[in-house]
Design a protein around this motif. Structure first.
Motif, PDB file in Angstrom:
ATOM      1  N   LEU A 144      -5.731  -1.201   4.220  1.00  0.00           N
ATOM      2  CA  LEU A 144      -5.079  -2.478   4.541  1.00  0.00           C
ATOM      3  C   LEU A 144      -6.068  -3.429   5.207  1.00  0.00           C
ATOM      4  CD1 LEU A 144      -2.509  -4.165   4.580  1.00  0.00           C
ATOM      5  CD2 LEU A 144      -1.881  -3.019   6.717  1.00  0.00           C
ATOM      6  N   LYS A 145      -6.900  -2.923   6.096  1.00  0.00           N
ATOM      7  CA  LYS A 145      -7.909  -3.761   6.752  1.00  0.00           C
ATOM      8  C   LYS A 145      -8.909  -4.306   5.741  1.00  0.00           C
ATOM      9  CE  LYS A 145      -7.646  -1.485  11.247  1.00  0.00           C
ATOM     10  NZ  LYS A 145      -8.336  -0.567  12.171  1.00  0.00           N
ATOM     11  N   VAL A 146      -9.334  -3.472   4.795  1.00  0.00           N
ATOM     12  CA  VAL A 146     -10.297  -3.913   3.781  1.00  0.00           C
ATOM     13  C   VAL A 146      -9.690  -5.003   2.908  1.00  0.00           C
ATOM     14  CG1 VAL A 146     -11.512  -3.199   1.670  1.00  0.00           C
ATOM     15  CG2 VAL A 146     -11.649  -1.795   3.729  1.00  0.00           C
ATOM     16  N   MET A 147      -8.456  -4.808   2.435  1.00  0.00           N
ATOM     17  CA  MET A 147      -7.831  -5.800   1.565  1.00  0.00           C
ATOM     18  C   MET A 147      -7.513  -7.085   2.331  1.00  0.00           C
ATOM     19  SD  MET A 147      -7.133  -6.337  -1.630  1.00  0.00           S
ATOM     20  CE  MET A 147      -6.553  -5.017  -2.673  1.00  0.00           C
ATOM     21  N   THR A 148      -7.152  -6.971   3.602  1.00  0.00           N
ATOM     22  CA  THR A 148      -6.898  -8.153   4.422  1.00  0.00           C
ATOM     23  C   THR A 148      -8.187  -8.945   4.595  1.00  0.00           C
ATOM     24  OG1 THR A 148      -5.089  -7.036   5.588  1.00  0.00           O
ATOM     25  CG2 THR A 148      -6.061  -8.957   6.667  1.00  0.00           C
ATOM     26  N   ASP A 149      -9.277  -8.253   4.868  1.00  0.00           N
ATOM     27  CA  ASP A 149     -10.582  -8.910   4.994  1.00  0.00           C
ATOM     28  C   ASP A 149     -10.966  -9.605   3.689  1.00  0.00           C
ATOM     29  OD1 ASP A 149     -13.106  -9.259   6.643  1.00  0.00           O
ATOM     30  OD2 ASP A 149     -13.923  -8.281   4.854  1.00  0.00           O
ATOM     31  N   TYR A 206       0.848  -1.186   0.000  1.00  0.00           N
ATOM     32  CA  TYR A 206       0.000   0.000   0.000  1.00  0.00           C
ATOM     33  C   TYR A 206       0.882   1.234   0.000  1.00  0.00           C
ATOM     34  CZ  TYR A 206       1.241  -0.335   4.887  1.00  0.00           C
ATOM     35  OH  TYR A 206       1.950  -0.449   6.044  1.00  0.00           O
ATOM     36  N   THR A 207       0.324   2.308  -0.495  1.00  0.00           N
ATOM     37  CA  THR A 207       0.979   3.606  -0.434  1.00  0.00           C
ATOM     38  C   THR A 207      -0.101   4.673  -0.409  1.00  0.00           C
ATOM     39  OG1 THR A 207       2.680   5.027  -1.404  1.00  0.00           O
ATOM     40  CG2 THR A 207       1.256   3.872  -2.937  1.00  0.00           C
TER      41      THR A 207
END
Length: 134
Positions: free
Chosen positions: A50-55, A34-35
């Motif tokens: 990051l939380k959305v993509m991890t989920d 991410y950036t």
């Protein structure tokens, strides 16, 4: 295989990006990156994306382990990783040179919370799945 999404607050203007990398559909791990643009930092955009993509990785793509590669001296990225529930692994750090600078890269991980087995498909929860502010 790569998924690349823009980070936005209005659904239009990109303020950064979040990426998921996976060798192939059978790979049980994925790496995220991410950036966030310099003028947009300090709004927790990276952490939320990051939380959305991890989920997404765990619940939709059924990936049990998601990793980040972070330079040890990058305290901001370490803070983002921690805020998203990542932990430093026991994997040995990797030294590399980037733009003439020696970096020590550490591996951070987020494991599916129900153990090593593949996550079970869960119904999509309304109101989640976007990095944009509501």
């Amino acid at each position: 295989m790569c998924i690349q999404l823009a980070i936005t607050t209005d659904g239009h203007l990109p303020l950064g990006e979040v990426l998921l990398f996976r060798k192939d559909a059978n790979d049980r791990t994925a790496s995220l990156g991410y950036t966030v643009g310099a003028i947009h930092r300090g709004q927790r955009l990276g952490s939320r994306a990051l939380k959305v993509m991890t989920d997404y990785a765990h619940h939709t793509a059924q990936i049990p382990r998601v990793t980040l590669s972070i330079a040890a001296e990058n305290s901001v990225s370490v803070a983002v990783a921690c805020s998203a529930g990542y932990h430093l692994t026991n994997e040995p750090p990797v030294s590399k040179v980037n733009r003439g600078r020696q970096l020590v890269i550490q591996i951070w991980a987020h494991d599916y919370p129900h153990g090593d087995h593949s996550p079970q498909k869960e119904p999509h929860r309304r109101g989640t799945g976007t990095a944009s502010e509501r």
